[in-house]
Write a protein that holds these residues in place. Structure first.
Motif, PDB file in Angstrom:
ATOM      1  N   ALA A  98       0.819  -1.213   0.000  1.00 29.46           N
ATOM      2  CA  ALA A  98       0.000   0.000   0.000  1.00 29.46           C
ATOM      3  C   ALA A  98       0.853   1.262   0.000  1.00 29.46           C
ATOM      4  O   ALA A  98       0.367   2.335  -0.329  1.00 29.46           O
ATOM      5  CB  ALA A  98      -0.927   0.002   1.212  1.00 29.46           C
TER       6      ALA A  98
ATOM      7  N   ARG B  19      -6.376   5.613  -2.188  1.00 33.10           N
ATOM      8  CA  ARG B  19      -6.399   6.719  -1.238  1.00 33.10           C
ATOM      9  C   ARG B  19      -5.011   7.364  -1.121  1.00 33.10           C
ATOM     10  O   ARG B  19      -4.009   6.692  -0.947  1.00 33.10           O
ATOM     11  CB  ARG B  19      -6.803   6.172   0.132  1.00 33.10           C
ATOM     12  CG  ARG B  19      -6.875   7.186   1.211  1.00 33.10           C
ATOM     13  CD  ARG B  19      -7.025   6.501   2.564  1.00 33.10           C
ATOM     14  NE  ARG B  19      -7.150   7.510   3.589  1.00 33.10           N
ATOM     15  CZ  ARG B  19      -8.317   7.908   4.095  1.00 33.10           C
ATOM     16  NH1 ARG B  19      -9.433   7.330   3.714  1.00 33.10           N
ATOM     17  NH2 ARG B  19      -8.357   8.860   4.998  1.00 33.10           N
TER      18      ARG B  19
ATOM     19  N   THR C 276      -3.351   4.358   3.524  1.00 36.67           N
ATOM     20  CA  THR C 276      -4.170   3.160   3.445  1.00 36.67           C
ATOM     21  C   THR C 276      -3.281   1.935   3.603  1.00 36.67           C
ATOM     22  O   THR C 276      -2.072   2.015   3.409  1.00 36.67           O
ATOM     23  CB  THR C 276      -4.906   3.087   2.088  1.00 36.67           C
ATOM     24  OG1 THR C 276      -5.578   1.834   2.019  1.00 36.67           O
ATOM     25  CG2 THR C 276      -3.936   3.182   0.924  1.00 36.67           C
ATOM     26  N   THR C 277      -3.884   0.812   3.974  1.00 36.84           N
ATOM     27  CA  THR C 277      -3.119  -0.435   3.982  1.00 36.84           C
ATOM     28  C   THR C 277      -3.615  -1.368   2.875  1.00 36.84           C
ATOM     29  O   THR C 277      -3.233  -2.529   2.816  1.00 36.84           O
ATOM     30  CB  THR C 277      -3.225  -1.144   5.347  1.00 36.84           C
ATOM     31  OG1 THR C 277      -4.597  -1.238   5.710  1.00 36.84           O
ATOM     32  CG2 THR C 277      -2.483  -0.378   6.416  1.00 36.84           C
TER      33      THR C 277
ATOM     34  N   ASN D 263     -10.498   6.831  -2.688  1.00 33.67           N
ATOM     35  CA  ASN D 263     -10.851   5.850  -1.661  1.00 33.67           C
ATOM     36  C   ASN D 263     -10.087   4.561  -1.909  1.00 33.67           C
ATOM     37  O   ASN D 263      -9.480   4.381  -2.956  1.00 33.67           O
ATOM     38  CB  ASN D 263     -12.349   5.541  -1.724  1.00 33.67           C
ATOM     39  CG  ASN D 263     -13.169   6.711  -1.204  1.00 33.67           C
ATOM     40  OD1 ASN D 263     -12.778   7.371  -0.236  1.00 33.67           O
ATOM     41  ND2 ASN D 263     -14.278   6.984  -1.869  1.00 33.67           N
TER      42      ASN D 263
END
Lengths: 90, 422, 1009
Positions: free
Chosen positions: B330, C82, C163-164, C78
């Motif tokens: 991420a 994100r 975010t992850t 989102n």
């Protein structure tokens, strides 16, 4: 940083493997002095300025190049081939 | 002025006008008992322990730039003692002991944050080598835990622990009470505390030569404000990290088992807390943690060539970011804010030198590779002991300059006398 | 749309088209126009508070119109897309864009964290260092108070939320080469590009924003009789068509590395509503340029005054840009505050676009009449020799209070006036944007005339042009651009002929002639809270506090106050901060100096730096038999870059059960294993024998043709480096094998000696690891298996004795067979061309069917060699010598070799070194990997005396228990001793007995049989 390989021309330094201080030369096979070998292995001038060093173009032609480079500015002053084919490459 | 919440409130009410300099800016004396060359973390902590433990307060710390301008202010702030070899684990655990008390000892919050240091393992074989190190730590009285994959995943939710990762995570070795500290605060805290004990900190004062008394080193010659002056001392300690070669040449020591290279460090933009521990990648070389401000602070390998430039090159950027994203997919969208370089004194075995000599009247503290920050307290503590007693403490007796030639390297990685591989 | 959108016409809203676009901010729908930035669209909709500051959570509005924005940071998108901390000023609006404010709770308009402000004075610089030490208690607990507080502080800090969820987009890299890189496409960059392109040089031109032209796009001037923006559009179009020109927009040159290597980042799809997944989101350009023209312009800086952070205060040129380019009034009533002429131009241009400019306040009394006349053009009240003492208003500017300003003392007079306004456009002068050259180590020089740092002397081949080099104004920009191009051409050896080398007069310019030098005024000190670094909430008082506490060096100032360390890296605050410090220290700015800029120029997504490495960190290396292993049910195991079979589990079998079964089969029958991953080096030449004799510790000179020998390689310091067998194929030709992990480094090691140490030796080296596939056939029935399938050679004990090498054919495949044994059994290694690996495997499996051959994996391979006491990677750990591993017999005393001299050092003959032994479990418990050998109980183990290296369960009848190789202090003399294998991290403590490491068939009868 870019180095000039005598075979391949100017290349990014990431194609080369650094092999360190080229002023450190191995004592001859007949020299069995522990002090001399210790000096070769461990003693480094580590200059802030011009440094003669050895790089191997490992991701290219695998020629060794002796590079003279300024360790403060990273300016490469010269790139010379070394090894059995050095004369032909000069 | 003693720092406390009360002092802050009192001063705030008075418009913060009464704060005084954290340390004096004294003029040099002609003579000191001890001179420490290098006003970085190790030099300052040495001065502090000379004064506080050994009662030697007639001490000068000589810094060519601003205080803490070297690696103490440009590292990734990791504090740990998860070493494999006995001389290292003993020494670094002493450092941990000092870290835990440091904010108090200095009356300065160095923000020591024992959030845990986690080394990932990506194969069963690597789990075994982590266990070997973890067991060594336990046997030396250092906390360590071997975590399985699920435990690792619970600790760090953003980690890719899936089987589809290129190097799937099998588990990791956790030192639960290791962590981070605020790097600049360590330099400033030691400086302020040493200053209060009477140590003179001489900034913008560059050593240009050593004074000699026959064979013996008898102090230094400095340039200060454009003027050349002599400062004499009984004992002169050198703690100048990447500049060790430069400084020792002035003393006539032309060759040392040290090479200087650049290590880059990186910080991302600030985000809300996203990784709780210091985490290291096991299938490459990357360490990352999140600062209190919110930035991810990370680094990897050195730029392999000899260098005194405090800046690096692009290949290391590509390598560290790709490893970071391999761990935390991420983070591809998080943004790199800043990178910088520090010059490292890479030794021939990856371990440091804290010793008397190599000349009479001289003491050497060097070879920190890129592990110097966590060592700051113990390095100063041991160096101070060595200077005060003219003899190494048990904790640093293995860190000699002669060990390389004697064939007794302290080689954690087993990488041999190739400084840039440590 | 709203009161803030101006009446669009020629010269107003030049960036906008008619297309309406819907977007959302904090969950509310808004409309903007194609060409808007998120910032301009929010301003047009009357949204003035877009973010909250880092420390005090004060409301903040838009401050700039570019990438230097400190305030207007938002979170976009989102899920996995994100992205926090995105500057609204740089976001190109598109249909459906989702943005949110950040660092606020519960909302940006009402943020409870703003209570921090109440403790403002206590939260001054250095606050954290002076408290949280907590109550002093013994030991660990001493700083527990800080650890407790830290978690809250961490949550309060940290701007937006990441975010992850993994990023769904991908990234690409382009390796580009050019003669001249031109950074920036303002007048200077364009002029340089035109000149360089005309010469035929290959050039790359990078522009940060979507549209090339820089300041020309909003300029009221005329060039060659055309409005500047039209001239610019033509010039850009012409350049874009040239074959030798690559023009990249939305591309920021971020970093300047050695030898004119640049990292530029192109934002490919960020501005598109529809993200085509086949297109990379961003592209990294690694540009190697022979020379470069840096024309990155200058950044406007503010004047600091009380209340200068209130929404509505923005830089004058940004305010002008919103009016002219985005057709958006920055406020209903704008007051301009300046110390230089450019503020007046901004006022005039805004007024011309339809903005109400109520007042112009200039600290200077001495203002040219031509400039004063601009005030009249705006119909603004003009106050020269006055300054803003404070900006009033709670959630945004409502009024300013101005007072007489004494230019000599910097003090304010008693007389004051209040002027109602909701926007303050402030100009404190211009700071050249030499970030790239500073990254390279170029030392900036203070120019007292221009009141600005200039880039200083180049350390590489680059040339500055335009405002970046202190050459302000269009005429200077055109001229300096051309000059820079000519210098760059000269640097690369393309100097044009003397006549054409002259700098032309450039295009004719009609426009304002002004003086760009500001008055040296950086702060109006009236006692109120005035902000230097807006994002980090560093006030002018913080800077003075740092001075009071001795943090006077610019680096200390930065580190102690965090000035310039926010996501904008102080682009609009550094100079002001150090000017305030210089004033406090009674020093000239030139003597205070400035900090070095560090790359990148603006924050860069990590994904794009990783580029093509994102998602596939390192290539997987697979052997020729990989697919067969999978078909046979192998568990694959990552062994460095290689994937290798761990074991071939039958249904329901565990790995341990599988490897025990495989091991037993090899000891009793026959098994085969893929050994293709071993490093292989072809060594040829008349001096090959002598070369090998020098790099191995044991003798190689007398190895006959057709024989193989196990060899040890040492490092020069006497420690073990690698091992393997080397086969003499012909008089002058050898095939050397290395360990899998050592393949690369052994090759480099040999090349070093060949090229650098002994260049006169006639020996050639080639890595052939990938050319050969290899299969080991092991077990008492291995000879039967080979006999059943090998043709054209004799594999009997006589035809192929131990360590012999022969050529043969298996199922039509040419093979080399060497009789080597890692397992300790009768065994062979069969090599063939890599392409035939799979076929050879199948042929051997087929031939072995009647002998019940099994394939075996790494675990069984390892078990076999552990039982035999053969060393491998875990024992060759870089800290062991041949003596330590019981291999002294492999150290020749008849010759010198690499490592021979230093191996004679005294320390290596000490008896208490860690020496190779084996241990076996005495109570049936498993010896887990990573155990240490200790004398004491689980509760009091005592110190480590050594450690296990390679562990397994030995199914051999001799043992039938868990065993391990180990390194033990003085181990050779301790056989029979009872110790414990302590493994506290795995909660195990196993009683063990020390044995010789030669556990199975110590005399070697089986492998020689």
């Amino acid at each position: 940083m870019r180095l000039t390989c005598p075979y391949c021309g100017p290349r990014d330094h990431q194609e080369f493997t650094y092999r360190g201080d080229a002023s450190a030369t191995r004592p001859g096979l007949d020299n069995t002095s522990i002090d001399d070998h210790n000096a070769y292995i461990y003693d480094r001038a580590n200059p802030d300025g011009l440094h003669r060093e050895l790089w191997n173009h490992t991701s290219g032609c695998r020629t060794h190049v002796i590079v003279e480079r300024n360790t403060v500015t990273h300016e490469v002053v010269s790139c010379q081939p070394v090894g059995p084919y050095a004369e032909q490459l000069k | 002025m003693r720092y406390s919440a009360f002092a802050i409130l009192k001063n705030a009410l008075r418009g913060n006008r009464d704060w005084t300099p954290a340390w004096r800016k004294p003029e040099p004396r002609k003579r000191y008992d001890v001179i420490i060359v290098g006003g970085g973390g190790h030099g300052l902590s040495t001065a502090f322990y000379l004064a506080s433990v050994h009662g030697i307060t007639n001490v000068a710390v000589i810094e060519k730039g601003y205080l803490g301008s070297g690696n103490v202010g440009r590292n990734t702030t990791i504090v740990r003692s998860n070493y494999r070899l006995t001389p290292n684990s003993g020494f670094y655990e002493k450092s941990m002991e000092l870290w835990r008390e440091l904010s108090h000892s200095l009356n300065y919050n160095v923000m020591f944050s024992p959030r845990g240091v986690l080394n990932l393992a990506h194969t069963p074989g690597q789990m075994d080598t982590h266990a070997e190190r973890g067991n060594q730590m336990r046997l030396m009285g250092v906390k360590s835990e071997l975590l399985d994959r699920d435990q690792v995943a619970r600790l760090n939710p953003g980690l890719d622990v899936s089987g589809s990762a290129r190097f799937p995570v099998h588990g990791g070795l956790l030192q639960p009470d290791a962590g981070n500290a605020r790097h600049d605060a360590v330099a400033w805290g030691y400086a302020r505390a040493a200053d209060q004990l009477g140590v003179d900190i001489l900034e913008n004062t560059e050593v240009v030569d050593f004074l000699r008394d026959g064979e013996r080193i008898a102090g230094v010659e400095v340039m200060r404000g454009g003027e050349r002056m002599e400062i004499r001392a009984e004992k002169t300690g050198v703690a100048v990290a990447g500049n060790t070669g430069r400084v020792m040449k002035m003393a006539g020591i032309d060759r040392l088992p040290i090479e200087t290279t650049v290590l880059q460090a990186f910080v991302s933009e600030s985000v809300k807390p996203i990784i709780p521990t210091v985490t290291t990648f096991g299938a490459g070389h990357l360490y990352v943690s999140q600062s209190d401000k919110g930035g991810l602070v990370f680094g990897g390998n050195i730029d392999y060539y000899n260098s005194y430039a405090q800046r690096g090159n692009l290949p290391v950027w590509e390598e560290v970011t790709s490893e970071l994203i391999a761990m935390f997919p991420a983070f591809a969208r998080l943004r790199l804010l800043r990178s910088w370089g520090g010059v490292m004194d890479m030794s021939m075995d990856g371990s440091p030198i804290i010793a008397t000599g190599p000349l009479p009247g001289m003491y050497l503290n060097a070879g920190w590779c890129y592990g110097g920050f966590k060592a700051t307290p113990a390095s100063g503590w041991c160096f101070a002991h060595t200077i005060a007693n003219d003899k190494a403490h048990r904790l640093n007796e293995a860190f000699t300059l002669e060990r390389f030639k004697d064939g007794n390297p302290i080689d954690e990685l087993g990488a041999g006398p190739t400084p840039w591989y440590h | 749309m709203s009161a803030f959108r101006l009446n669009l016409r020629d010269g107003v809203g030049t960036n906008l088209t008619d297309k309406t676009i819907r977007f959302s901010f904090d969950g509310k729908s808004f409309y903007g126009q194609q060409g808007d930035s998120l910032a301009s669209a929010l301003l047009a909709n009357g949204v003035s508070i877009v973010g909250r500051s880092f420390k005090y959570h004060r409301p903040r509005g838009v401050f700039t119109a570019g990438s230097e924005e400190p305030n207007a940071l938002v979170t976009l998108h989102n899920g996995g897309r994100r992205e926090p901390n995105i500057r609204a000023t740089e976001v190109e609006l598109y249909e459906g864009l989702i943005a949110r404010s950040q660092n606020r709770w519960p909302s940006v308009n009402f943020d409870l964290m703003a209570v921090n402000q109440l403790a403002g004075k206590a939260f001054s610089a250095g606050f954290y260092y002076k408290t949280f030490m907590g109550p002093a208690r013994k030991g660990h607990r001493a700083t527990q108070f800080w650890w407790f507080c830290e978690q809250f502080i961490r949550r309060a800090a940290g701007l937006g939320k990441g975010t992850t969820i993994p990023d769904p987009d991908h990234y690409a890299r382009m390796n580009a080469f050019c003669d001249i890189l031109i950074v920036g496409t303002g007048a200077a960059g364009l002029s340089a590009a035109q000149r360089a392109a005309k010469s035929g040089a290959r050039i790359i031109v990078c522009e940060e924003s979507a549209r090339a032209g820089g300041a020309l796009n909003g300029s009221p001037d005329f060039i060659d009789g055309e409005p500047a923006r039209d001239w610019c559009a033509d010039a850009v179009a012409e350049l874009a068509e040239m074959e030798n020109v690559t023009l990249l927009t939305r591309t920021t040159v971020q970093s300047y590395f050695d030898d004119n290597t640049f990292l530029a980042v192109e934002r490919v799809t960020d501005h598109l509503a529809h993200k085509d997944k086949s297109i990379p989101r961003q592209r990294a350009w690694n540009i190697r340029a022979k020379s470069a023209v840096i024309a990155t312009g200058a950044l406007e800086r503010p004047i600091v005054f009380a209340g200068n952070d209130r929404p509505g205060v923005m830089l004058a040129d940004a305010a002008r840009s919103y009016a002219v380019e985005y057709g958006t009034a920055p406020g209903r009533a704008v007051a301009v505050f300046t110390n230089n002429d450019t503020g007046w131009l901004a006022a005039r241009d805004m007024a011309k676009a339809g903005v109400i400019v109520t007042a112009i306040v200039d600290v200077r009394t001495d203002v040219e009449d031509s400039i004063r006349a601009l005030g009249d053009e705006c119909r603004a009240s003009v106050h020269t020799g006055w300054a803003i003492s404070s900006a009033k208003g709670l959630r945004g500017v409502r009024a300013i209070v101005i007072a007489k300003y004494n230019e000599l003392t910097g003090e304010l007079g008693d007389e004051s006036k209040t002027i109602a306004c909701d926007c303050v456009a402030v100009s404190g002068g211009w700071s050249p944007a030499f970030h790239l050259t500073s990254q390279q180590g170029g030392k900036p020089v203070w120019d007292a005339e221009l009141q600005a740092f200039l880039p200083g002397e180049p350390l590489q081949s680059w040339h500055g042009a335009g405002a970046m080099a202190g050459r302000f104004g269009l005429v200077q920009a055109f001229q300096s651009g051309e000059e820079a191009a000519l210098k760059a051409l000269a640097d690369i050896g393309q100097a044009p002929s003397k006549r054409s080398a002259k700098v032309g007069p450039g295009p004719s310019i009609e426009g304002d002639e002004i003086d760009y030098a500001p008055a040296p005024v950086f702060e109006i000190n009236s006692g109120g809270k005035s902000f230097v670094d807006l994002q980090h909430d560093v006030t002018a008082e913080d800077v003075r506090l740092a001075h009071r506490e001795g943090f006077v060096s610019v680096e200390h100032l930065k580190r102690y106050t965090t000035l310039g360390m926010a996501t904008d890296q102080g682009k609009t605050s550094n100079i002001t901060g150090l000017a305030i410090m210089a004033a406090a220290s009674n020093k000239a700015i030139a003597d205070t100096g400035t900090t070095r800029f560090r790359p990148p120029y603006t924050p860069v997504a990590m994904g794009v730096i990783a580029g093509e490495k994102y998602g596939h960190l390192a290539a997987e290396r697979l052997t020729a038999m990989h697919d067969i292993h999978l078909e046979m049910g192998a568990n694959m195991y990552a062994n460095g870059p290689w994937l290798r079979p761990e074991s071939y589990n039958l249904p329901g079998e565990t790995v341990e059960q599988a490897y025990i079964r495989e091991t037993k089969t090899v000891r009793a029958g026959v098994g085969i294993v893929d050994v293709s991953t071993l490093g292989k080096i072809d060594v040829q030449g008349p001096d090959a024998a002598e070369f090998l004799n020098r790099v191995y510790s044991n003798g190689f000179a007398k190895l006959p043709v057709g024989k193989a020998r196990y060899g040890l390689m040492l490092r020069e310091d006497g420690f073990l480096f690698d091992d393997g067998t080397t086969w003499r194929l012909e008089e002058h030709r050898y095939l050397m094998t290395t360990t899998t992990a050592g393949a690369g480094r052994v090759m480099e090691h040999l090349e070093y000696y060949r090229d650098f140490v002994w260049p006169d030796m006639k020996v050639a080296l080639a890595s052939v690891s990938d050319e050969w596939a290899g299969i080991a056939v092991a077990g008492p029935k291995s000879r039967h298996l080979l006999k059943a399938c090998v043709k054209d050679c004799d594999v009997s004990d006589k035809g192929l004795p131990f360590m012999g090498v022969v050529d043969g054919v298996v199922d039509g495949i040419a093979v080399k067979i060497a009789r080597l044994s890692f397992s300790g059994e009768l065994a062979y290694e069969v090599y063939c061309g890599a392409h035939y690996g799979a076929a050879l495997w199948q042929a051997l499996m087929k031939a072995g069917r009647k002998y019940d051959v099994v394939p075996y994996g790494l675990e069984a391979l390892s078990t076999l060699r552990i039982e035999k006491g053969h060393v491998a990677g875990p024992e060759l750990n870089g800290r062991t010598t041949p003596h330590d591993l019981g291999l002294s017999g492999m150290v020749s005393s008849k010759k010198e070799f690499v490592g021979s001299v230093l191996l004679r050092r005294e320390t290596f003959s000490k008896g208490d070194r860690l020496q190779l032994v084996a241990v076996k479990s005495l109570d049936g418990q498993r010896i887990r990997g990573g155990s240490h050998l200790v004398a004491g109980s689980k509760e009091e183990p005592g110190r480590s005396q050594g450690h296990t290296t390679s562990t397994c369960f030995s199914p051999s009848p001799e043992l039938g228990c868990y065993i391990s190789l180990a390194l033990l202090e003085g181990g050779f003399k301790r056989h029979g001793e009872k110790l414990y294998a302590a493994n506290p991290v795995r909660d195990a403590h196993v009683a063990v007995e020390v044995l010789s490491h030669y556990m199975v068939d110590p005399d070697g009868g089986r492998m020689r049989g």
